[in-house]
Design an enzyme around this catalytic site. Structure first.
Site, short mmCIF file in Angstrom:
data_model
loop_
_atom_site.label_atom_id
_atom_site.label_comp_id
_atom_site.label_asym_id
_atom_site.label_seq_id
_atom_site.Cartn_x
_atom_site.Cartn_y
_atom_site.Cartn_z
N ASP A 2 7.86 -1.05 -0.11
CA ASP A 2 8.49 -1.94 0.84
C ASP A 2 9.96 -2.15 0.46
O ASP A 2 10.28 -2.50 -0.68
CB ASP A 2 7.73 -3.28 0.82
CG ASP A 2 8.30 -4.29 1.78
OD1 ASP A 2 7.72 -4.46 2.86
OD2 ASP A 2 9.32 -4.93 1.44
N HIS A 22 10.07 -1.75 5.91
CA HIS A 22 9.66 -3.15 5.80
C HIS A 22 9.31 -3.64 7.20
O HIS A 22 10.15 -3.68 8.08
CB HIS A 22 10.79 -4.00 5.22
CG HIS A 22 10.45 -5.46 5.08
ND1 HIS A 22 9.40 -5.90 4.30
CD2 HIS A 22 11.02 -6.57 5.61
CE1 HIS A 22 9.34 -7.23 4.36
NE2 HIS A 22 10.31 -7.66 5.15
N SER A 80 6.98 -9.97 7.43
CA SER A 80 7.79 -10.41 6.30
C SER A 80 7.47 -11.85 5.93
O SER A 80 6.32 -12.17 5.61
CB SER A 80 9.28 -10.22 6.62
OG SER A 80 10.07 -10.40 5.46
#
Length: 368
Positions: free
Chosen positions: A273, A343, A176
């Protein structure tokens, strides 16, 4: 009608399998870099930067995997002050030991390629993808330090002293906001290592796409990245080959910097995502704007035909951007782009080492 007892047993078995697949034999203690404080390399609240280090062994003794933790960004003095009180994302004072999963696991079965490497999780306590560096600020009587770039330098310096300077192989990874940091710092990381070291990078869930949202604008750009780069003073720590041509906040989008990265790089990302769908494209976190998208991305039976077309268009744009922006280094680039509603995938055991074709195999065949 299905037997409720049988259904409960099946669910329990599935849960046990998932827990075992993602099990970690032990927790890894926290190391605080106290020497960094004198250099101003501190978390948002002024506490020392920190990381977890599981020492390698056997054939992995001279190999290093450094993972940059993710966790979004703070985009104003107010939000950074609030984040400074977060015991996981703004301060190291109350951070605890952590279990290592997926690509960080010490299990040969769960992580056959890296289980015996020196594996490090760098804690994320600055809110700028390790790019900030401004003088201390004060909000409601509390000091706030936005020093992410210094934190990165201090932690890497500490790891070099602990043996990384002699690495045979070094792998910078991140998830991330940490995946974005991996891209932004990839060449810098490579420059820290001895010339004999083989250095490569893996960004997981960090390829944030710069494209129009489903309302025809670039809301995330000016509601988030413009503010992050501004409040943290990130511009001077972003690739100059990018900031010399476009405004600095656009250099937070990998498609604008990735062509000029020299170090071998692997992109692991989902087209759908979950973070990007919510915050960049559907804006469901803004109820008045995104309420029509609340159910659709997670289950297409709730999508209208126009919403399906939007998602298909995003799929095409994402793939085309990856193919056209990875740069002129085909032999040093790799990617695994799926359509899972998720994610970050490398830290979760079942996705990292799945039952069929594994992410671990895809990454390692390309990068090792």
């Amino acid at each position: 009608m299905a037997n409720p007892t049988f259904s409960y047993i099946v669910l329990l078995v599935v849960l046990i399998v998932l827990i075992k697949a993602n099990a970690s034999p032990s927790s890894v203690n926290l190391t605080r870099v106290h020497s960094a404080v004198a250099k101003g390399a501190v978390c948002l609240d002024g506490s020392p930067p920190a990381y977890h280090f599981d020492k390698g062994h056997g054939e992995g003794t001279n190999n290093w995997l450094v993972h940059l933790e993710g966790g979004g960004w703070c985009d104003s003095l107010k939000s950074c002050s609030k984040r400074a009180r977060d015991p996981n994302l703004g301060s190291s004072n109350k951070m605890q030991s952590k279990g290592f999963y997926g690509i960080l696991s010490n299990s040969k079965n769960d992580n056959p390629n890296f289980y015996n490497w020196n594996r490090i999780l760098v804690r994320y306590c600055d809110g700028s993808s390790f790019t900030g560096d401004v003088d201390e600020k004060v909000y409601k009587g509390k000091k706030v330090y936005m020093r992410g770039a210094r934190v990165f330098d201090a932690v890497m310096g500490d790891l070099l002293e602990r043996g990384m300077k002699d690495a045979s192989n070094a792998f910078l990874t991140g998830c991330s906001a940490g995946g974005l940091a991996t891209i932004l710092h990839c060449d810098k990381f490579e420059a820290l290592l001895a010339t004999k070291a083989r250095v490569k990078c893996l960004s997981d869930g960090g390829y944030f796409l710069h494209a129009k949202d489903f309302y025809g604008g670039y809301h995330f750009e000016y509601l988030k990245f413009d503010k992050v780069v501004g409040v943290h003073g990130s511009a001077k720590n972003l690739p100059q080959t990018c900031t010399a041509k476009i405004k600095p906040s656009l250099c937070f989008y990998p498609q604008n910097v990735i062509q000029r990265i020299k170090t071998p790089l692997f992109i692991l990302n989902s087209i759908f995502d979950t973070y990007q769908l919510e915050y960049i494209f559907t804006l469901t976190y803004l109820p008045k704007v995104g309420r029509f998208w609340l159910k659709c991305p997670n289950n297409t039976k709730y999508c209208s035909s126009s919403q399906i077309r939007r998602l298909e268009g995003l799929q095409s744009e994402f793939v085309n951007t990856i193919l056209t922006r990875l740069g002129n280094h085909p032999s040093s680039r790799g990617w695994f782009i799926d359509s899972c509603y998720t994610h970050c995938q490398s830290l979760f055991g079942p996705s990292w080492l799945g039952p069929n074709v594994t992410l671990s195999d895809k990454v390692c065949k390309t990068m090792l």
